[in-house]
Design an enzyme around this catalytic site. Structure first.
Site, PDB file in Angstrom:
ATOM      1  N   LEU A 241       0.872  -1.085   0.008  1.00 55.17           N
ATOM      2  CA  LEU A 241      -0.039  -0.124  -0.019  1.00 55.17           C
ATOM      3  C   LEU A 241       0.896   1.211  -0.055  1.00 55.17           C
ATOM      4  CD1 LEU A 241      -2.441  -1.236   2.500  1.00 55.17           C
ATOM      5  CD2 LEU A 241      -2.479  -1.495   0.199  1.00 55.17           C
ATOM      6  N   HIS A 242       1.729   1.490  -1.131  1.00 51.44           N
ATOM      7  CA  HIS A 242       2.644   2.410  -1.169  1.00 51.44           C
ATOM      8  C   HIS A 242       2.253   3.851  -0.727  1.00 51.44           C
ATOM      9  CE1 HIS A 242       4.695  -0.470  -3.717  1.00 51.44           C
ATOM     10  NE2 HIS A 242       3.763  -0.453  -4.405  1.00 51.44           N
ATOM     11  N   ASP A 243       0.838   4.420  -1.246  1.00 51.33           N
ATOM     12  CA  ASP A 243       0.934   5.785  -0.990  1.00 51.33           C
ATOM     13  C   ASP A 243       0.387   5.768   0.585  1.00 51.33           C
ATOM     14  OD1 ASP A 243       1.375   6.408  -3.579  1.00 51.33           O
ATOM     15  OD2 ASP A 243      -0.850   6.171  -4.302  1.00 51.33           O
TER      16      ASP A 243
END
Length: 317
Positions: A241-243
């Site tokens: 969940l990079h962001d």
């Protein structure tokens, strides 16, 4: 640079929803530490028109429908790359259809939204959270360089310090518009906190943790369903969940390990190294520059649970 200071931080979010963008917007929606002044959108994970619609639906669904969503650049500054696989599904949200929202007013363009927020601000007052290709930021710095000093921190999900996720050497947001990334990260002088893949890949949920997310709140169930349609996996870890890590890294600085850097270079050539990023660690940086080199997945998931548990059921229009 420190984490989120005491009090409310005025924020503009630049994004391209995108499943992990939706998670980030959900966190922002329920975090009183942030005063969300505007959300701007850009062509990235999906075309800008769809990114704008997805951001509007997500904000409404998570109780922040009053926040203006402002469309920005529909293409990169110079050169569009070949089409990239739709890892977020055809609609950008893993096939989940959030309730449609009737437009309350004509959409304000992204640059106008930045001007509206930045012009009355004091120097260093505004935090920009950039979760997408940096095209809008590059255009802003080119058109209104006089407003750059109002930005006290640019926190951006960009770059790689190890391996890429769209080519062996390039991270998607930089690869999607290397010229914009060069303008903002290499030539720019904004105080910057960079969240590259080395850290954001650690902010992942495996299948059992995805199912836990679904149990935290009704809106968490919608987010968990989106993740199921997310064609991005880190072997043995789950969906990154990079962001969302950018938001949690601001809320809880202990969740990431930061290292001071001197410079970031972006490859803007047209060969196989296009979009590659090189960080110079030694030397005197021309502006405050920090790079998240690692993240604590347990701290990330604990904060995610605490915040997503606050979310109610997505609201109909």
């Amino acid at each position: 640079m420190s984490g989120v200071d005491a009090g409310t931080i005025p924020v503009v979010v630049d994004c391209d929803p995108g499943i992990d963008d939706a998670l980030a917007l959900a966190l922002l929606a329920v975090s009183p530490e942030f005063d969300l002044r505007a959300v701007t959108t850009v062509c990235g994970n999906v075309p800008v028109e769809l990114a704008t619609e997805n951001a509007r639906r997500a904000l409404h669904a998570f109780g922040r429908g009053e926040v203006p969503v402002c469309p920005g650049a529909a293409r990169p500054l110079v050169r569009a790359n070949p089409p990239y696989a739709q890892i977020h599904g055809v609609n950008g949200l893993g096939g989940v259809e959030l309730p449609a929202v009737a437009a309350a007013r004509p959409a304000e363009p992204a640059i106008a939204a930045f001007e509206r927020v930045l012009e009355p601000a004091a120097p260093g007052e505004i935090t920009v959270i950039a979760l997408a290709p940096l095209t809008n930021l590059a255009l802003l710095l080119a058109m209104r360089p006089d407003l750059a000093d109002r930005i006290g921190l640019l926190a951006t999900m960009s770059a790689t310090i190890d391996v890429g996720n769209v080519t062996p050497v390039a991270e998607f947001n930089v690869w999607a518009d290397p010229e914009a990334a060069y303008r903002v990260l290499s030539e720019g002088d904004l105080p910057t906190r960079l969240f590259p893949l080395a850290a954001t890949r650690r902010a992942a949920l495996d299948e059992s943790q995805r199912l836990e997310l679904a149990s935290w709140s009704p809106a968490g169930a919608s987010l968990a369903e989106m993740i199921l349609g997310y064609d991005d996996q880190v072997t043995g870890t789950g969906w990154p969940l990079h962001d969302a890590l950018v938001v949690t890294g601001l809320l809880e600085p202990e969740s990431v390990r930061l290292r001071t850097a001197a410079a970031v270079e972006v490859d803007t050539t047209t060969g196989p190294n296009r979009g590659a990023t090189t960080v110079t660690w030694a030397g005197e940086p021309p502006r405050p520059l920090e790079v998240a080199v690692d993240a604590d997945p347990e701290r990330f998931r604990r904060l995610l649970r605490e915040r997503i548990s606050r979310l109610a059921r997505p609201q109909p229009a």
